[in-house]
Write a protein that holds these residues in place. Sequence first.
Motif, PDB file in Angstrom:
ATOM      1  N   VAL A 142     -31.980  38.200  24.307  1.00  0.00           N
ATOM      2  CA  VAL A 142     -30.933  38.927  23.598  1.00  0.00           C
ATOM      3  C   VAL A 142     -30.475  40.131  24.410  1.00  0.00           C
ATOM      4  O   VAL A 142     -31.303  40.874  24.950  1.00  0.00           O
ATOM      5  CB  VAL A 142     -31.421  39.409  22.208  1.00  0.00           C
ATOM      6  CG1 VAL A 142     -30.349  40.245  21.518  1.00  0.00           C
ATOM      7  CG2 VAL A 142     -31.791  38.220  21.331  1.00  0.00           C
ATOM      8  N   SER A 175     -28.015  35.547  23.188  1.00  0.00           N
ATOM      9  CA  SER A 175     -27.432  36.242  22.044  1.00  0.00           C
ATOM     10  C   SER A 175     -27.031  37.650  22.457  1.00  0.00           C
ATOM     11  O   SER A 175     -27.745  38.299  23.228  1.00  0.00           O
ATOM     12  CB  SER A 175     -28.437  36.316  20.887  1.00  0.00           C
ATOM     13  OG  SER A 175     -28.777  35.026  20.425  1.00  0.00           O
ATOM     14  N   ALA A 186     -31.969  38.246  15.291  1.00  0.00           N
ATOM     15  CA  ALA A 186     -31.762  37.154  16.247  1.00  0.00           C
ATOM     16  C   ALA A 186     -33.069  36.754  16.915  1.00  0.00           C
ATOM     17  O   ALA A 186     -33.368  35.565  17.069  1.00  0.00           O
ATOM     18  CB  ALA A 186     -30.732  37.573  17.298  1.00  0.00           C
TER      19      ALA A 186
END
Length: 204
Positions: A142, A175, A186
Amino acid sequence: MTPTGGSTSNPLKRVCVFAGSSPGNDPRFLGAARELGAALAQRGVELVYGGANVGLMGAMANAVLEGGGHVIGVIPRHLLDFEVAHTGIPDLRIVESMHDRKALMAELSDAFVALPGGFGTLEETFEVLTWRQLGLHQKPVVILNAGGYFDALVAFLEHMVKRRLLSPENHALLSVETSIEEMFAALEREATEGGGKWLDRDLT
């Protein structure tokens, strides 16, 4: 360590964070580093990072320590002085090379997060992302887009998809989130779905 927040079933035990060894020129970068460190400590999630006491790296690690959390720093021997190793970390691991550093950080961690940074931050982030693309692991990756720092990178990745040099499926492996809460959501969602483990350790 007993978590001070979050669920005991949280699939995230340790998160590796890649971040700049400089603070940058936007106070939102330091703010995000400190907020992330405090959030990791509050959730009982250990931080794995590059072991420096400067820039965004140092601010984040100090926030974890101030919150009573656990920090694992990993630094190559030849960078001990150059990157000003964080001597306040009880668990500072000294390795022989940059390759050893990245391998150990990846092995120790259940997920990866990128804060603003330079070449090193991008290289580390895209290496673990490539490993995921190749099926070597299913650990989430992420980007925390603090202050819109990664906006141009996000646009370029979309350009790669349009030019058919990056598939939509592989693009979706990364992400991009703008808040700490969205980032954790996430990470936890993907770690639960993918198991957050290496698929074949012989390939790493």
